[in-house]
Design a protein around this motif. Structure first.
Motif, mmCIF file in Angstrom:
data_model
loop_
_atom_site.group_PDB
_atom_site.id
_atom_site.type_symbol
_atom_site.label_atom_id
_atom_site.label_comp_id
_atom_site.label_asym_id
_atom_site.label_seq_id
_atom_site.Cartn_x
_atom_site.Cartn_y
_atom_site.Cartn_z
ATOM 1 N N GLU A 69 0.822 -1.214 0.000
ATOM 2 C CA GLU A 69 0.000 0.000 0.000
ATOM 3 C C GLU A 69 0.849 1.254 0.000
ATOM 4 O OE1 GLU A 69 -2.073 3.455 1.272
ATOM 5 O OE2 GLU A 69 -0.619 2.437 2.573
ATOM 6 N N ASP A 70 2.045 1.188 0.598
ATOM 7 C CA ASP A 70 2.936 2.351 0.580
ATOM 8 C C ASP A 70 3.360 2.681 -0.843
ATOM 9 O OD1 ASP A 70 3.057 2.761 3.439
ATOM 10 O OD2 ASP A 70 4.355 0.986 3.541
ATOM 11 N N LEU A 71 3.591 1.671 -1.668
ATOM 12 C CA LEU A 71 3.948 1.894 -3.063
ATOM 13 C C LEU A 71 2.762 2.432 -3.858
ATOM 14 C CD1 LEU A 71 5.957 -1.406 -3.605
ATOM 15 C CD2 LEU A 71 6.927 0.893 -3.571
ATOM 16 N N VAL A 72 1.573 1.912 -3.590
ATOM 17 C CA VAL A 72 0.369 2.385 -4.269
ATOM 18 C C VAL A 72 0.104 3.842 -3.907
ATOM 19 C CG1 VAL A 72 -2.137 2.073 -4.469
ATOM 20 C CG2 VAL A 72 -0.615 0.071 -4.405
ATOM 21 N N TRP A 73 0.294 4.189 -2.631
ATOM 22 C CA TRP A 73 0.063 5.551 -2.142
ATOM 23 C C TRP A 73 0.994 6.557 -2.790
ATOM 24 C CZ3 TRP A 73 3.901 8.235 0.547
ATOM 25 C CH2 TRP A 73 3.519 9.436 1.153
ATOM 26 N N ALA A 74 2.221 6.153 -3.067
ATOM 27 C CA ALA A 74 3.264 7.083 -3.483
ATOM 28 C C ALA A 74 3.114 7.533 -4.932
ATOM 29 C CB ALA A 74 4.633 6.439 -3.293
ATOM 30 N N ASP A 75 3.579 8.760 -5.189
ATOM 31 C CA ASP A 75 3.725 9.270 -6.550
ATOM 32 C C ASP A 75 5.108 8.944 -7.111
ATOM 33 O OD1 ASP A 75 1.154 10.627 -6.613
ATOM 34 O OD2 ASP A 75 2.036 12.096 -5.249
ATOM 35 N N GLY A 76 6.018 8.539 -6.245
ATOM 36 C CA GLY A 76 7.360 8.137 -6.639
ATOM 37 C C GLY A 76 7.995 7.393 -5.494
ATOM 38 N N PHE A 77 8.998 6.569 -5.785
ATOM 39 C CA PHE A 77 9.604 5.810 -4.704
ATOM 40 C C PHE A 77 11.098 5.618 -4.897
ATOM 41 C CE2 PHE A 77 8.310 2.680 -7.774
ATOM 42 C CZ PHE A 77 6.924 2.788 -7.884
ATOM 43 N N ALA A 78 11.786 5.528 -3.754
ATOM 44 C CA ALA A 78 13.206 5.194 -3.692
ATOM 45 C C ALA A 78 13.331 3.924 -2.871
ATOM 46 C CB ALA A 78 13.997 6.331 -3.048
ATOM 47 N N LEU A 79 13.954 2.913 -3.446
ATOM 48 C CA LEU A 79 14.106 1.630 -2.765
ATOM 49 C C LEU A 79 15.583 1.372 -2.509
ATOM 50 C CD1 LEU A 79 11.576 -0.632 -4.707
ATOM 51 C CD2 LEU A 79 11.172 0.895 -2.777
ATOM 52 N N GLY A 80 15.896 0.961 -1.288
ATOM 53 C CA GLY A 80 17.281 0.732 -0.910
ATOM 54 C C GLY A 80 17.517 -0.654 -0.349
#
Length: 205
Positions: A69-80
């Motif tokens: 859901e955090d990915l769905v909520w976001a307009d962009g993402f940074a994954l580490g």
């Protein structure tokens, strides 16, 4: 206000420090940020034998665990992720492997996405880990945002990786140059997300 999800896995703290820098940069650019950590998979008995791992896990227990859901909520993402034999860590990969429904629904497409990593050795898999992570972004239909050399001096000072921000664990925690480059990329990611959100709103209007 763009929404940015910074999602990471870190065992002893290097990737966590990068994640905090990304989140800080995105906030500086005016983004609403969710900082989330991937759930731990390693048995507690193993972690207890490594004091740095145990202490870091305790110190970051307050950070919510990441969900799709955090990915769905976001307009962009940074994954580490730290590198594990040139690949993303299983802890982060488990989250990525659970995104099929969101992917099929188109909830991850057309969003800017970037990656960051850390490896103990200077040539310990930084670039291959980031490229492997970007395979997932390509399948999602996301827009891969590498660091490139948009500011050559800053990129060079941070190690010169054009694929994403990375740190060398054998040299200690991420230094000021690497953290500054991570903040820069966080600001850049937020600005790109804001531009895309605005363009979609203009088309809808």
């Amino acid at each position: 206000m763009p929404r940015i999800a910074v999602i990471y896995y870190s065992s002893t703290g290097s990737v966590h420090a990068l994640a905090e820098a990304y989140a800080g940069g995105a906030r500086e650019a005016g983004a609403d940020v969710r900082l989330r950590r991937a759930a731990e998979l390693v048995p507690a008995t193993v972690i207890e034998r490594n004091s740095a791992w145990r202490d870091h896990l305790a110190a970051t227990a307050h950070i919510p665990e990441a969900t799709v859901e955090d990915l769905v909520w976001a307009d962009g993402f940074a994954l580490g992720t730290p590198t594990r034999f040139g690949q993303p860590a299983a802890q982060l990969k488990q989250l990525l492997d659970s995104t099929s429904a969101a992917w099929q629904a188109g909830h991850l497409a057309d969003k800017p996405a970037t990656g960051f990593t850390s490896a103990f050795e200077r040539h310990g898999g930084h670039e291959s880990t980031l490229l492997a992570l970007y395979h997932t972004f390509c399948h999602w239909g996301s827009i891969v945002v590498p660091t490139g050399y948009v500011d050559y001096d800053a990129a060079h000072a941070a190690g010169g990786n054009p694929y994403g921000v990375s740190s060398i664990g054998g040299d200690g925690p991420p230094d000021e140059h690497v953290l500054a480059w991570a903040r820069h990329q966080g600001r850049r990611l937020a600005a790109l997300a804001d531009t895309l959100v605005g363009a979609r709103a203009d088309r809808a209007a």
